[in-house]
Design a protein around this motif. Structure first.
Motif, PDB file in Angstrom:
ATOM      1  N   VAL A 169       0.853  -1.181   0.000  1.00  0.00           N
ATOM      2  CA  VAL A 169       0.000   0.000   0.000  1.00  0.00           C
ATOM      3  C   VAL A 169       0.894   1.237   0.000  1.00  0.00           C
ATOM      4  CG1 VAL A 169      -1.904   1.193   1.134  1.00  0.00           C
ATOM      5  CG2 VAL A 169      -1.707  -1.281   1.331  1.00  0.00           C
ATOM      6  N   LYS A 170       0.560   2.202  -0.860  1.00  0.00           N
ATOM      7  CA  LYS A 170       1.372   3.419  -0.995  1.00  0.00           C
ATOM      8  C   LYS A 170       0.570   4.639  -0.550  1.00  0.00           C
ATOM      9  CE  LYS A 170       3.283   1.393  -5.241  1.00  0.00           C
ATOM     10  NZ  LYS A 170       3.541   1.609  -6.675  1.00  0.00           N
ATOM     11  N   SER A 171       1.295   5.681  -0.192  1.00  0.00           N
ATOM     12  CA  SER A 171       0.656   6.951   0.131  1.00  0.00           C
ATOM     13  C   SER A 171       0.150   7.603  -1.157  1.00  0.00           C
ATOM     14  CB  SER A 171       1.646   7.881   0.841  1.00  0.00           C
ATOM     15  OG  SER A 171       2.560   8.422  -0.089  1.00  0.00           O
ATOM     16  N   PRO A 172      -0.719   8.624  -1.057  1.00  0.00           N
ATOM     17  CA  PRO A 172      -1.231   9.255  -2.280  1.00  0.00           C
ATOM     18  C   PRO A 172      -0.162   9.897  -3.136  1.00  0.00           C
ATOM     19  CG  PRO A 172      -2.578   9.835  -0.383  1.00  0.00           C
ATOM     20  CD  PRO A 172      -1.366   9.146   0.153  1.00  0.00           C
ATOM     21  N   LEU A 173       0.978  10.276  -2.557  1.00  0.00           N
ATOM     22  CA  LEU A 173       2.046  10.922  -3.325  1.00  0.00           C
ATOM     23  C   LEU A 173       3.122   9.901  -3.679  1.00  0.00           C
ATOM     24  CD1 LEU A 173       2.510  14.300  -1.427  1.00  0.00           C
ATOM     25  CD2 LEU A 173       1.431  13.931  -3.635  1.00  0.00           C
ATOM     26  N   LEU A 174       3.494   9.838  -4.942  1.00  0.00           N
ATOM     27  CA  LEU A 174       4.531   8.919  -5.409  1.00  0.00           C
ATOM     28  C   LEU A 174       5.800   9.683  -5.736  1.00  0.00           C
ATOM     29  CD1 LEU A 174       2.384   6.676  -7.802  1.00  0.00           C
ATOM     30  CD2 LEU A 174       2.839   6.372  -5.365  1.00  0.00           C
ATOM     31  N   ASP A 175       6.920   8.978  -5.722  1.00  0.00           N
ATOM     32  CA  ASP A 175       8.180   9.629  -6.060  1.00  0.00           C
ATOM     33  C   ASP A 175       8.282   9.789  -7.571  1.00  0.00           C
ATOM     34  OD1 ASP A 175       8.636   7.092  -6.934  1.00  0.00           O
ATOM     35  OD2 ASP A 175      10.161   6.598  -5.459  1.00  0.00           O
ATOM     36  N   SER A 176       9.416  10.297  -8.032  1.00  0.00           N
ATOM     37  CA  SER A 176       9.568  10.657  -9.440  1.00  0.00           C
ATOM     38  C   SER A 176       9.478   9.460 -10.376  1.00  0.00           C
ATOM     39  CB  SER A 176      10.901  11.379  -9.657  1.00  0.00           C
ATOM     40  OG  SER A 176      11.985  10.553  -9.227  1.00  0.00           O
ATOM     41  N   ASP A 177       9.844   8.257  -9.919  1.00  0.00           N
ATOM     42  CA  ASP A 177       9.755   7.090 -10.794  1.00  0.00           C
ATOM     43  C   ASP A 177       8.390   6.423 -10.752  1.00  0.00           C
ATOM     44  OD1 ASP A 177       9.718   5.843  -8.360  1.00  0.00           O
ATOM     45  OD2 ASP A 177      11.702   4.950  -8.527  1.00  0.00           O
ATOM     46  N   GLY A 178       7.492   6.925  -9.909  1.00  0.00           N
ATOM     47  CA  GLY A 178       6.140   6.396  -9.862  1.00  0.00           C
ATOM     48  C   GLY A 178       6.023   5.033  -9.214  1.00  0.00           C
ATOM     49  N   ILE A 179       7.041   4.565  -8.529  1.00  0.00           N
ATOM     50  CA  ILE A 179       7.021   3.228  -7.935  1.00  0.00           C
ATOM     51  C   ILE A 179       6.797   3.304  -6.440  1.00  0.00           C
ATOM     52  CG2 ILE A 179       8.369   1.144  -7.518  1.00  0.00           C
ATOM     53  CD1 ILE A 179       9.731   1.577 -10.172  1.00  0.00           C
ATOM     54  N   HIS A 180       7.574   4.091  -5.742  1.00  0.00           N
ATOM     55  CA  HIS A 180       7.492   4.172  -4.289  1.00  0.00           C
ATOM     56  C   HIS A 180       6.610   5.347  -3.871  1.00  0.00           C
ATOM     57  CE1 HIS A 180      10.523   1.108  -3.534  1.00  0.00           C
ATOM     58  NE2 HIS A 180      11.253   1.664  -4.486  1.00  0.00           N
ATOM     59  N   GLY A 181       5.967   5.204  -2.705  1.00  0.00           N
ATOM     60  CA  GLY A 181       5.195   6.294  -2.138  1.00  0.00           C
ATOM     61  C   GLY A 181       6.084   7.224  -1.328  1.00  0.00           C
TER      62      GLY A 181
END
Length: 496
Positions: A169-181
């Motif tokens: 489960v990820k947070s609503p905001l993702l990092d620049s690569d779109g993989i990690h929250g």
């Protein structure tokens, strides 16, 4: 090192894996000694917003469904049934399903993402779900499938785990690569730091350590003994219990006050500003964390709806997708996990009953289905669906309008004459397609016509009166496509 830097450093440690999220260094209540990865939990504002989202979602009923064409039915696959039992009851011997959902919700916002491991039995069915205290590294095998490499913790051994073994489960905001929250606590580090600082400031003020009332002055020379005695006098007078006591100093020492006061600090407004900024970060309306300074009856009600629709629904979808990913990875692509958002209405009895009533009269539910939702036993005859006699159906191809109640299913034919008898010979007084409502109206019309006949007798004037009284019935029957003759009905009423 500032709070933001400490959180960022701790986040890098988490991504290396093997970090025990629940560990604390030093005393739990010691602000300086605590592990700063848990700083968000010490902020009243951040903690309140986290619980405002996690607690309602953890109370929702969980079910596993599958698609049967366009219909949604209860999943019957043993794998799906086993996973549903875990999600509804207990993840493992130490954690209930509600606690597991709260842990996922809080952890993903604090750390950016949360992982849990699905344990399988010898028969290949899920038998437990274990929270993963660290963050695994992610890679792809030769077949293009994701592989989670984990350093291990007290419940999960180190090693590689497949997609069907990990809930992510990820947070609503993702990092620049779109993989990690991204960690919302890290992004709100400034607000969290201010919240912690304000709490510490209040604590120092209560203990008499952080006040700034003024300073002491004297024209005399103080020796070491006099200075030490003055320091002891100041220490002895600190704290709430000594507030209001008069201090007497020797050696010509007198007190000078400062121009700044607690009112000038405006600490309450600072706390409110920190809370509002945290609410914006976590998408929580202020009234959900009991900030009611601008609350009214109408905006609280609307805020609750906005909170459910714009905050809880997206969070609910994220959890459903994460849980369903286990099913899909195991090959059960027609199955999915659903959190019943209707569970949020369980606290409002009137709204729940109104919704049931509308559903029953619209033919969506039958009474026994509603009783099952309220954990009540069914009753005989409660499996029948209700349908309004005022509705008609329209053929989508021909546009033909068909009454909802026809001659074949009419249980209440229109009574003839004065309403004491019923016809079944197809005559004008027989309303094969009319429901109880029109029967009651016709009975009243027939009563009025018969009373006039008995009072005035049969005449052209009486016939005109009877035609005007029965005209609405003729129009209603014409609109429904039912054969009806006014003159024949008048004769039937007279002879009845």
């Amino acid at each position: 090192m500032g709070l933001y830097s400490r959180l960022r450093s701790a986040w890098s440690v988490l991504h290396d894996g093997g970090y025990d999220f629940f560990s604390l260094d030093g005393k739990r209540n010691d602000v300086e000694a605590r592990d700063y990865n848990l700083s968000a939990y010490y902020s009243n504002a951040f903690r309140g917003c986290l619980l405002a989202k996690a607690r309602p979602l953890s109370s929702l009923p969980v079910r596993v469904c599958e698609r049967d064409g366009d219909l949604r039915v209860k999943a019957g696959q043993p794998f799906a049934v086993a996973l549903g039992d875990l999600l509804r009851h207990k993840w493992n011997p130490f954690m209930t399903g509600a606690e597991g959902i709260r842990w996922l919700m809080v952890t993903k916002d604090v750390l950016g993402e949360a992982f849990a491991r699905v344990q399988y039995g010898a028969d290949g069915l899920p038998v437990a779900i274990w929270p993963m205290s660290g963050a695994p590294t992610i890679s792809v095998d030769n077949g293009g499938r994701p592989v989670f490499r984990y350093g291990g913790d007290k419940f999960t051994q180190s090693g590689n785990y497949l997609e069907s073994e990990v809930i992510w489960v990820k947070s609503p905001l993702l990092d620049s690569d779109g993989i990690h929250g991204r960690s919302l606590a890290e992004l709100a580090a400034n607000e969290i730091g201010l919240s912690l600082d304000l709490s510490e400031f209040y604590s120092h003020m209560i203990n008499g350590e952080g006040n700034f009332p003024g300073w002491l002055e004297t024209d005399q020379q103080l020796n070491e003994q006099s200075f030490k005695r003055l320091v002891d006098q100041l220490k002895d007078g600190g704290g709430v219990l000594n507030a209001g006591k008069i201090r007497i100093f020797d050696n010509g020492v007198h007190y000078k006050t400062t121009t700044q006061s607690m009112v000038d600090l405006n600490l309450v407004e600072q706390e409110r500003w920190v809370l509002l900024e945290t609410c914006r970060t976590l998408s929580v309306p202020p009234q959900e964390v009991f900030e009611l300074s601008n609350a009214t009856y109408s905006n609280i009600e609307q805020g609750a709806l906005n909170f459910a629709n714009k905050t809880l629904v997206p969070e609910c979808v994220a959890l459903e997708t994460a849980f369903s990913g286990v099913l899909w990875a195991a090959g059960f692509t027609d199955c999915y996990v659903q959190l019943d958002m209707n569970g949020l209405l369980r606290g409002s009895y009137k709204e729940r009953m109104d919704g049931y009533r509308i559903g029953i009269y619209a033919g969506v539910y039958n009474p026994n289905e509603v009783r099952a939702k309220e954990d009540m036993a069914p009753y005989e005859g409660g499996d029948e669906f209700m349908r309004s006699t005022a509705y008609s159906t329209v053929n989508p191809e021909t546009g033909e309008v068909t009454p909802a109640v026809t001659a074949n299913n009419n249980a209440s034919p229109l009574p003839g004459g004065n309403g004491d008898s019923q016809r079944d010979d197809g005559g004008p007084g027989d309303a094969h397609a009319m429901g109880t409502a029109l029967a009651v109206v016709h009975a009243d019309m027939a009563r009025r016509v018969r009373e006039r006949f008995e009072d005035k007798g049969d005449s052209d004037r009486f016939r005109d009166f009877a035609g005007r009284v029965l005209a609405p019935m003729a129009e209603a029957c014409a609109a429904e496509g039912i054969e009806y003759d006014v003159n024949s009905d008048i004769e039937e009423i007279i002879n009845g």
